[in-house]
Design an enzyme around this catalytic site. Structure first.
Site, PDB file in Angstrom:
ATOM      1  N   HIS A  54      -1.293  -4.319  -2.967  1.00 21.91           N
ATOM      2  CA  HIS A  54       0.048  -4.892  -3.098  1.00 21.91           C
ATOM      3  C   HIS A  54      -0.109  -6.372  -3.443  1.00 21.91           C
ATOM      4  CE1 HIS A  54       2.611  -1.870  -0.592  1.00 21.91           C
ATOM      5  NE2 HIS A  54       1.700  -1.246  -1.327  1.00 21.91           N
ATOM      6  N   GLU A  56       1.282  -9.047  -2.237  1.00 23.00           N
ATOM      7  CA  GLU A  56       1.139  -9.942  -1.088  1.00 23.00           C
ATOM      8  C   GLU A  56      -0.281  -9.913  -0.522  1.00 23.00           C
ATOM      9  OE1 GLU A  56       5.239  -7.913  -0.307  1.00 23.00           O
ATOM     10  OE2 GLU A  56       3.428  -7.479  -1.464  1.00 23.00           O
ATOM     11  N   CYS A  84       6.820  -4.860   2.676  1.00 20.71           N
ATOM     12  CA  CYS A  84       6.766  -3.568   3.356  1.00 20.71           C
ATOM     13  C   CYS A  84       6.091  -3.752   4.717  1.00 20.71           C
ATOM     14  CB  CYS A  84       5.982  -2.576   2.491  1.00 20.71           C
ATOM     15  SG  CYS A  84       4.197  -2.897   2.441  1.00 20.71           S
ATOM     16  N   CYS A  87       2.408  -5.138   4.399  1.00 17.89           N
ATOM     17  CA  CYS A  87       2.350  -6.540   3.987  1.00 17.89           C
ATOM     18  C   CYS A  87       2.901  -7.460   5.071  1.00 17.89           C
ATOM     19  CB  CYS A  87       3.080  -6.724   2.662  1.00 17.89           C
ATOM     20  SG  CYS A  87       2.240  -5.874   1.302  1.00 17.89           S
TER      21      CYS A  87
END
Length: 166
Positions: A54, A56, A84, A87
């Protein structure tokens, strides 16, 4: 001269564009330390076939390497979509004091939408959160991406069906 939240979010949106150009879900992130961008990343899950790539998380990894520390004190994370659960957990664990995000994620957001992990006083760290910075732009890139993806899949399905009936 330090940039504004909007200007930093524009940089995160440029990262999201890179993801979109690769066929990835267009989410971008940057981390700023004392006025300097120290990391930038975008989603790469499809490219890497790795669930943890992801934007992040990759930005956090880069920032930790840059600062040679797992504690990202005096930083701000800018991300185009509400983080999410995975993260949000990494944000807390890396001690990022401030998070700025664009669009809410009503299906998986863990800052405001489904949970409030970053501001939950029961956690070992709490973040200052600013939401909605360039929310329309951040939401629009995602909406357009998924609309185009659905149209492409529909066309592929139709083409496959047409080839079978020929």
């Amino acid at each position: 001269m330090e940039l504004t939240d909007q200007q930093y979010m524009e940089l995160a949106l440029k990262e999201a564009e890179k993801a979109r150009n690769l066929g990835e879900v267009p989410i971008g992130a940057i981390i700023v330390h004392e006025g300097e961008v120290i990391s930038s990343a975008y989603n790469l899950r499809e490219t890497t076939q790795n669930a943890v790539t992801h934007a992040e998380l990759m930005a956090i990894q880069q920032a930790c390497a840059k600062l040679d520390s797992w504690r990202l004190e005096n930083t701000t994370l800018y991300v185009t979509l509400e983080p999410c659960p995975m993260c949000a957990g990494a944000i807390l664990q890396s001690r990022i004091p401030r998070v700025v995000y664009g669009a809410r994620d009503l299906k998986a957001g863990c800052v405001h939408s489904l949970h409030s992990l970053l501001t939950d006083s029961r956690m070992n760290h709490v973040c200052e959160v600013t939401e909605g910075v360039l929310a329309d732009e951040c939401g629009s890139i995602l909406t357009t991406f998924f609309k185009e993806l659905r149209a492409r899949k529909k066309a592929e399905k139709k083409a496959k069906k047409d080839n079978i009936t020929d």
